[in-house]
Design a protein around this motif. Structure first.
Motif, PDB file in Angstrom:
ATOM      1  N   SER A 104       0.889  -1.311   0.116  1.00  0.00           N
ATOM      2  CA  SER A 104       0.150  -0.116   0.120  1.00  0.00           C
ATOM      3  C   SER A 104       0.788   1.168  -0.105  1.00  0.00           C
ATOM      4  CB  SER A 104      -1.154  -0.033   1.175  1.00  0.00           C
ATOM      5  OG  SER A 104      -1.430   1.246   1.457  1.00  0.00           O
ATOM      6  N   HIS A 105       0.481   2.263  -0.769  1.00  0.00           N
ATOM      7  CA  HIS A 105       1.465   3.475  -0.772  1.00  0.00           C
ATOM      8  C   HIS A 105       1.064   4.297   0.442  1.00  0.00           C
ATOM      9  CE1 HIS A 105      -2.858   4.611  -2.371  1.00  0.00           C
ATOM     10  NE2 HIS A 105      -2.227   5.870  -2.202  1.00  0.00           N
ATOM     11  N   LEU A 106       0.123   3.781   1.325  1.00  0.00           N
ATOM     12  CA  LEU A 106      -0.093   4.397   2.680  1.00  0.00           C
ATOM     13  C   LEU A 106       0.753   3.869   3.759  1.00  0.00           C
ATOM     14  CD1 LEU A 106      -4.128   4.559   2.255  1.00  0.00           C
ATOM     15  CD2 LEU A 106      -2.364   6.264   1.821  1.00  0.00           C
ATOM     16  N   TRP A 107       1.598   2.765   3.557  1.00  0.00           N
ATOM     17  CA  TRP A 107       2.771   2.282   4.308  1.00  0.00           C
ATOM     18  C   TRP A 107       3.645   3.060   4.615  1.00  0.00           C
ATOM     19  CZ3 TRP A 107       3.726  -3.765   3.545  1.00  0.00           C
ATOM     20  CH2 TRP A 107       2.321  -4.373   3.616  1.00  0.00           C
ATOM     21  N   ALA A 129       9.225   0.923   5.133  1.00  0.00           N
ATOM     22  CA  ALA A 129       8.753  -0.560   4.542  1.00  0.00           C
ATOM     23  C   ALA A 129       8.707  -0.353   3.043  1.00  0.00           C
ATOM     24  CB  ALA A 129       7.388  -0.710   4.811  1.00  0.00           C
ATOM     25  N   LEU A 130       8.233   0.934   2.498  1.00  0.00           N
ATOM     26  CA  LEU A 130       8.337   1.023   1.167  1.00  0.00           C
ATOM     27  C   LEU A 130       9.732   0.933   0.519  1.00  0.00           C
ATOM     28  CD1 LEU A 130       5.722   4.107   0.682  1.00  0.00           C
ATOM     29  CD2 LEU A 130       5.221   1.284   0.519  1.00  0.00           C
ATOM     30  N   LYS A 131      10.601   1.635   1.074  1.00  0.00           N
ATOM     31  CA  LYS A 131      11.942   1.542   0.770  1.00  0.00           C
ATOM     32  C   LYS A 131      12.434   0.009   0.536  1.00  0.00           C
ATOM     33  CE  LYS A 131      14.783   4.523   2.718  1.00  0.00           C
ATOM     34  NZ  LYS A 131      15.117   5.470   3.946  1.00  0.00           N
ATOM     35  N   ALA A 132      12.275  -0.686   1.493  1.00  0.00           N
ATOM     36  CA  ALA A 132      12.701  -2.168   1.797  1.00  0.00           C
ATOM     37  C   ALA A 132      11.889  -2.770   0.503  1.00  0.00           C
ATOM     38  CB  ALA A 132      12.179  -2.712   3.137  1.00  0.00           C
ATOM     39  N   GLN A 133      10.468  -2.362   0.179  1.00  0.00           N
ATOM     40  CA  GLN A 133      10.142  -3.141  -0.991  1.00  0.00           C
ATOM     41  C   GLN A 133      10.892  -2.652  -2.361  1.00  0.00           C
ATOM     42  OE1 GLN A 133       7.356  -5.405  -0.970  1.00  0.00           O
ATOM     43  NE2 GLN A 133       8.160  -5.544  -3.013  1.00  0.00           N
ATOM     44  N   ALA A 134      10.956  -1.371  -2.343  1.00  0.00           N
ATOM     45  CA  ALA A 134      11.789  -0.891  -3.652  1.00  0.00           C
ATOM     46  C   ALA A 134      12.877  -1.572  -3.879  1.00  0.00           C
ATOM     47  CB  ALA A 134      12.122   0.562  -3.493  1.00  0.00           C
ATOM     48  N   ILE A 135      14.043  -1.951  -2.827  1.00  0.00           N
ATOM     49  CA  ILE A 135      15.073  -2.504  -2.626  1.00  0.00           C
ATOM     50  C   ILE A 135      14.844  -3.952  -3.213  1.00  0.00           C
ATOM     51  CG2 ILE A 135      17.251  -3.288  -1.543  1.00  0.00           C
ATOM     52  CD1 ILE A 135      17.087  -0.484  -0.035  1.00  0.00           C
ATOM     53  N   GLN A 191       6.085  -9.099   3.754  1.00  0.00           N
ATOM     54  CA  GLN A 191       5.703  -7.766   3.497  1.00  0.00           C
ATOM     55  C   GLN A 191       5.048  -6.961   4.860  1.00  0.00           C
ATOM     56  OE1 GLN A 191       3.711  -8.619  -0.135  1.00  0.00           O
ATOM     57  NE2 GLN A 191       4.966  -7.274  -1.475  1.00  0.00           N
ATOM     58  N   TRP A 192       4.253  -8.102   5.328  1.00  0.00           N
ATOM     59  CA  TRP A 192       3.198  -7.374   6.571  1.00  0.00           C
ATOM     60  C   TRP A 192       4.078  -7.348   7.590  1.00  0.00           C
ATOM     61  CZ3 TRP A 192      -1.264  -4.961   7.077  1.00  0.00           C
ATOM     62  CH2 TRP A 192      -1.835  -4.491   6.072  1.00  0.00           C
ATOM     63  N   GLY A 193       5.161  -8.239   7.648  1.00  0.00           N
ATOM     64  CA  GLY A 193       6.149  -8.209   8.868  1.00  0.00           C
ATOM     65  C   GLY A 193       6.855  -6.765   8.695  1.00  0.00           C
ATOM     66  N   ALA A 194       7.297  -6.632   7.466  1.00  0.00           N
ATOM     67  CA  ALA A 194       8.137  -5.588   7.154  1.00  0.00           C
ATOM     68  C   ALA A 194       7.261  -4.124   7.559  1.00  0.00           C
ATOM     69  CB  ALA A 194       8.309  -5.396   5.746  1.00  0.00           C
ATOM     70  N   HIS A 195       5.996  -4.135   7.192  1.00  0.00           N
ATOM     71  CA  HIS A 195       5.140  -3.020   7.542  1.00  0.00           C
ATOM     72  C   HIS A 195       5.284  -2.807   8.953  1.00  0.00           C
ATOM     73  CE1 HIS A 195       0.961  -1.944   8.656  1.00  0.00           C
ATOM     74  NE2 HIS A 195       1.314  -0.879   7.981  1.00  0.00           N
ATOM     75  N   GLU A 196       5.021  -3.891   9.730  1.00  0.00           N
ATOM     76  CA  GLU A 196       4.883  -3.723  11.363  1.00  0.00           C
ATOM     77  C   GLU A 196       6.222  -3.321  11.718  1.00  0.00           C
ATOM     78  OE1 GLU A 196       2.348  -3.823  13.084  1.00  0.00           O
ATOM     79  OE2 GLU A 196       2.972  -4.108  15.200  1.00  0.00           O
ATOM     80  N   MET A 197       7.367  -3.769  11.354  1.00  0.00           N
ATOM     81  CA  MET A 197       8.540  -3.317  11.655  1.00  0.00           C
ATOM     82  C   MET A 197       8.908  -1.841  11.532  1.00  0.00           C
ATOM     83  SD  MET A 197      11.200  -6.508  10.643  1.00  0.00           S
ATOM     84  CE  MET A 197      12.678  -5.802  11.464  1.00  0.00           C
ATOM     85  N   ALA A 198       8.585  -1.341  10.481  1.00  0.00           N
ATOM     86  CA  ALA A 198       8.503  -0.159   9.942  1.00  0.00           C
ATOM     87  C   ALA A 198       7.793   0.814  10.950  1.00  0.00           C
ATOM     88  CB  ALA A 198       8.201   0.114   8.555  1.00  0.00           C
ATOM     89  N   ARG A 199       6.498   0.131  11.240  1.00  0.00           N
ATOM     90  CA  ARG A 199       5.729   1.012  12.191  1.00  0.00           C
ATOM     91  C   ARG A 199       6.274   1.193  13.520  1.00  0.00           C
ATOM     92  NH1 ARG A 199       0.488   0.817  14.370  1.00  0.00           N
ATOM     93  NH2 ARG A 199       0.953  -1.400  14.826  1.00  0.00           N
ATOM     94  N   LYS A 200       6.918   0.137  14.126  1.00  0.00           N
ATOM     95  CA  LYS A 200       7.551   0.100  15.336  1.00  0.00           C
ATOM     96  C   LYS A 200       8.877   0.872  15.151  1.00  0.00           C
ATOM     97  CE  LYS A 200       4.395  -1.849  17.499  1.00  0.00           C
ATOM     98  NZ  LYS A 200       3.945  -3.290  17.493  1.00  0.00           N
ATOM     99  N   SER A 218      -0.125   3.283 -12.687  1.00  0.00           N
ATOM    100  CA  SER A 218      -0.306   2.905 -11.069  1.00  0.00           C
ATOM    101  C   SER A 218       0.709   3.569 -10.156  1.00  0.00           C
ATOM    102  CB  SER A 218       0.408   1.132 -11.253  1.00  0.00           C
ATOM    103  OG  SER A 218      -0.750   0.571 -11.788  1.00  0.00           O
ATOM    104  N   GLU A 219       1.403   4.458 -10.736  1.00  0.00           N
ATOM    105  CA  GLU A 219       2.210   5.433  -9.870  1.00  0.00           C
ATOM    106  C   GLU A 219       1.429   6.219  -8.830  1.00  0.00           C
ATOM    107  OE1 GLU A 219       5.096   7.369 -12.320  1.00  0.00           O
ATOM    108  OE2 GLU A 219       5.533   5.718 -13.467  1.00  0.00           O
ATOM    109  N   ARG A 220       2.318   6.173  -7.900  1.00  0.00           N
ATOM    110  CA  ARG A 220       1.798   7.284  -6.536  1.00  0.00           C
ATOM    111  C   ARG A 220       2.934   7.813  -5.917  1.00  0.00           C
ATOM    112  NH1 ARG A 220      -1.896   5.311  -8.679  1.00  0.00           N
ATOM    113  NH2 ARG A 220      -3.955   4.566  -7.916  1.00  0.00           N
ATOM    114  N   TRP A 221       2.595   9.126  -5.459  1.00  0.00           N
ATOM    115  CA  TRP A 221       3.803   9.942  -5.011  1.00  0.00           C
ATOM    116  C   TRP A 221       4.568   9.263  -3.830  1.00  0.00           C
ATOM    117  CZ3 TRP A 221       5.549  11.499  -0.229  1.00  0.00           C
ATOM    118  CH2 TRP A 221       6.555  12.589  -0.259  1.00  0.00           C
ATOM    119  N   ALA A 222       4.108   8.601  -3.011  1.00  0.00           N
ATOM    120  CA  ALA A 222       4.865   7.969  -1.909  1.00  0.00           C
ATOM    121  C   ALA A 222       5.776   6.611  -2.451  1.00  0.00           C
ATOM    122  CB  ALA A 222       4.178   7.368  -0.881  1.00  0.00           C
ATOM    123  N   THR A 223       5.095   5.990  -3.450  1.00  0.00           N
ATOM    124  CA  THR A 223       5.889   4.680  -3.933  1.00  0.00           C
ATOM    125  C   THR A 223       7.077   5.223  -4.844  1.00  0.00           C
ATOM    126  OG1 THR A 223       3.922   4.546  -5.246  1.00  0.00           O
ATOM    127  CG2 THR A 223       4.254   2.834  -3.362  1.00  0.00           C
TER     128      THR A 223
END
Ligand SMILES: [Zn+2]
Length: 380
Positions: free
Chosen positions: A143-146, A150-156, A351-360, A190-195
């Motif tokens: 999600s571009h709202l993450w 986490a988005l950077k980890a996904q990009a890499i 991915q959902w683990g990465a999301h939670e890690m970034a949130r923390k 499909s492009e969004r600003w945050a992603t």
């Protein structure tokens, strides 16, 4: 009017009308080729801005103009564009504007090839720089709202996976597909600003193990334990060995269930080459260390036992219905009932683990080290 002021617009006009390629986007730094349409009878093509259509792999211009809206289809001897047949096995289309190409209402950056197959179908391949390609991938994968880390980890991880595939597939017509078997890619649409920002902030960064790229697999939710890639694809390296994940407990995809009629399973397995006559039972024969099923035992009414790998079973049935290989099978009436954990093959980053890690508050590098132990972030 001063002569100099007149000369500049005149030169620009000359540049447009005598040498349109002058305006085309620069060649990509690291090009990737993505198959965006496969085996279609026709595609809807819209070109905005000055365009040139070349014969595939040549500099011969077959058609040019400033706007086009046309159905494109294959003929016996060529390709039909705007009612005129181009006598060629394929065409390359370039526009002066990056992202001025629309295929079936979807907008693409870079340029495209439309190739006629032996069976008179069309394949469309989008050529573009890997960074621009990633712009069109991230929105579909997370999600571009993450959180940005986490988005950077996904990009890499997505960049690493794409470069690895591109290097492996140089002899093929394309490097990547746009579906879940590669990475989902939706083009400029499909492009969004945050992603896009996450891609820019990690420009050129990939994961390496001992200075070598590896396929940085990832998946939605592992449900507690990531999978060893050697169980799935025979890739045996420390970053993909799998291990405990303590972060995806809140994932909406932690648990799943489904019911599938046995008759449909029988039909699909037979269509895939198995010979089953009225399935009466399906059981887990062996599980991997992560809890995921390795092999399934299927019995039919003629008492024949067939062994099927759980990976094949999932792919044949539908990976979006059988969401993971970690499930308990049971027969209820004429249905197979599956209660399962996680979503995806389970290898690499959850991915959902990465999301939670970034949130923390964890940083991109910590997330990647957690899911790919022993790997380092390096420049392409
Ligand atoms: Zn997880």
């Amino acid at each position: 009017m001063n002569k100099k002021r007149l000369l500049i617009p005149l030169l620009c006009m000359l540049a447009v009308y005598t040498c349109p390629s002058f305006l085309f986007a620069a060649e990509p730094e690291f090009p990737v080729r993505v198959c965006v349409v496969e085996n279609a009878d026709s595609v809807k093509l819209i070109l905005k801005g000055h365009y040139e259509i070349y014969s595939l792999h040549s500099s011969e211009i077959l058609k040019q103009g400033s706007y086009l809206n046309s159905k494109v289809s294959a003929t016996k001897g060529g390709i039909l564009v705007a009612g005129g047949e181009l006598k060629t096995g394929g065409i390359t289309i370039k526009t002066s504007k990056d992202s001025g190409i629309y295929i079936d209402e979807r907008r693409f950056r870079g340029f495209i090839d439309i190739i006629r197959t032996d069976t008179s179908k069309l394949i469309v391949v989008n050529h573009l720089d890997i960074e621009k390609y990633l712009y069109g991938v991230l929105y579909h994968e997370v999600s571009h709202l993450w959180p940005m880390e986490a988005l950077k980890a996904q990009a890499i991880t997505a960049r690493t996976f794409a470069v690895y595939q591109a290097r492996k597939n140089t002899a093929q017509d394309y490097d990547l597909r746009r579906d879940i078997y590669s990475q989902v890619y939706g083009g400029r649409t499909s492009e969004r600003w945050a992603t896009n920002r996450a891609v820019d902030l990690t420009k050129g960064e990939v994961l390496k193990y001992r200075d070598e790229l590896f396929p940085a697999y990832y998946h939605a939710t592992c449900a507690g334990f990531t999978e060893d890639a050697s169980n799935l694809w025979g890739i045996d390296i420390p970053p993909l060995k799998g291990g405990v994940c303590l972060w995806c407990g809140n994932s909406p995809h932690y648990r799943w269930s489904c019911e599938i009629p046995l008759s449909r399973i029988n039909q699909k397995l037979n269509a895939a080459g198995y010979k089953l006559d009225g399935i009466i039972s399906i059981g887990a024969l062996a599980r991997n260390k992560s809890g995921r099923i390795d092999k399934l035992e299927v019995k039919d009414s003629s008492a024949v036992t067939t062994i099927i790998t759980a990976k094949d079973f999932r792919l044949i049935l539908d990976p979006n219905v059988v969401r993971s290989l970690n499930f308990e099978p049971a027969i209820k009436g004429g249905d197979l009932v599956l209660k399962g954990l996680g979503w995806g093959h389970g290898a690499g980053m959850c991915q959902w683990g990465a999301h939670e890690m970034a949130r923390k508050g964890k940083k991109t590098e910590e997330i990647l080290k957690y899911y790919y132990p022993g790997a380092d972030i390096a420049k392409l």
